[in-house]
Design an enzyme around this catalytic site. Structure first.
Site, PDB file in Angstrom:
ATOM      1  N   CYS A  42       6.127  66.592 -71.727  1.00 36.10           N
ATOM      2  CA  CYS A  42       6.229  66.526 -73.194  1.00 36.10           C
ATOM      3  C   CYS A  42       5.341  65.415 -73.752  1.00 36.10           C
ATOM      4  O   CYS A  42       5.574  64.236 -73.496  1.00 36.10           O
ATOM      5  CB  CYS A  42       7.695  66.305 -73.569  1.00 36.10           C
ATOM      6  SG  CYS A  42       7.962  65.778 -75.276  1.00 36.10           S
ATOM      7  N   CYS A  53       7.065  62.866 -76.005  1.00 32.57           N
ATOM      8  CA  CYS A  53       7.928  61.988 -75.192  1.00 32.57           C
ATOM      9  C   CYS A  53       7.125  60.823 -74.636  1.00 32.57           C
ATOM     10  O   CYS A  53       7.596  59.673 -74.619  1.00 32.57           O
ATOM     11  CB  CYS A  53       8.538  62.769 -74.025  1.00 32.57           C
ATOM     12  SG  CYS A  53       9.648  64.105 -74.505  1.00 32.57           S
TER      13      CYS A  53
END
Length: 273
Positions: free
Chosen positions: A34, A37
């Site tokens: 991600c 993230c």
């Protein structure tokens, strides 16, 4: 000040739920693949060094049951756990100031905020030497913290340490999306503070120029603008077009949407062209 740990299904109850009775726990549900993230990770880890919180990191690919238990549908998903209760925090990438605002809502203060409070307490009672020393300690401890640099620059301006203020302001870009407006306003204040403390020469424009600076510091912007426009109309070469630059510095201080900025920008344009 805080700590950062990786947690899993077997450690979650102790490391997160039980520990949240002592201090707040931010649970970062993330994934290695991600992008947001990975962008959020250094911001969270930086803040945990300043705040008395625990950052608990949960890899949803390694711990799908935990993610399912706490309703994680997208990442990053940060939950806030206090006194054993898991609360929604935010989903997706958020900025550092937004994160600080979230922590403020939890009545948490960073070491920087606590340190600055102590600096101003010392300054208020006249212990300026101790205030300066503590401020320098904070700057040494958090050399890359933009908000601290701006607070320190403001302190140095109040303390008439103009060179120190200027040096700090040069380290934060005026084009920074978060801090750029504050940088411009402090640069404007520095400009007028320096001017107000200069010795007045025999130049016919000098007295009005310095008077305009003093009016700005007293927040009497309209008469200051009138004096500066008068100088612009008289002598564009004065101080290398200094009066026009001073008008622009007032605009930076007021902001583009202020009525005086709008009115006097038109007047300045008419004078110039």
């Amino acid at each position: 000040m805080g700590s950062s740990i990786a947690v899993n299904q077997s450690t979650f109850a102790t490391a997160v739920l039980e520990q949240s009775h002592t201090k707040p726990v931010l649970v970062d549900f993330f994934a290695q693949w991600c992008g947001p993230c990975q962008m959020l990770k250094p911001v969270l880890e930086q803040l945990v060094q300043e705040y008395d919180v625990v950052l608990a990191k949960v890899d949803i690919d390694q711990e799908p049951e935990l993610a399912q238990t706490y309703g994680v549908q997208g990442v990053p998903d940060v939950k806030i756990v206090i006194d054993g209760e898991v609360n929604d925090g935010f989903v997706g990438m958020v900025s550092e100031p937004q994160l600080r605002q979230l922590l403020a809502q939890l009545n948490l203060k960073s070491e920087v905020e606590l340190g600055l409070e102590a600096v101003y307490r010392k300054a208020t009672i006249g212990n300026l030497e101790a205030a300066r020393s503590q401020l320098q300690t904070l700057l040494n401890q958090y050399p890359e913290q933009p908000q601290l640099k701006l607070e320190a620059a403001s302190f140095y301006l109040d303390d008439q340490q103009f060179d120190q203020a200027e040096a700090l302001l040069k380290t934060v870009s005026e084009y920074d999306k978060t801090y750029g407006v504050a940088v411009k306003q402090l640069q404007s204040l520095l400009f007028f503070q320096r001017l107000a403390h200069e010795s007045v020469s025999d130049h016919p424009c000098d007295r009005n120029f310095q008077q305009a600076a003093k009016l700005v510091l007293e927040e009497e912007y309209q008469p200051a603008l009138e004096l500066l426009l008068e100088i612009v109309s008289q002598d564009r070469r004065y101080r290398n077009d200094g009066a026009r630059k001073a008008v622009l510095a007032i605009f930076d201080r007021l902001g583009d949407d202020h009525s005086l900025t709008k009115d006097y920008r038109k007047k300045l344009t008419m004078l110039l062209y």
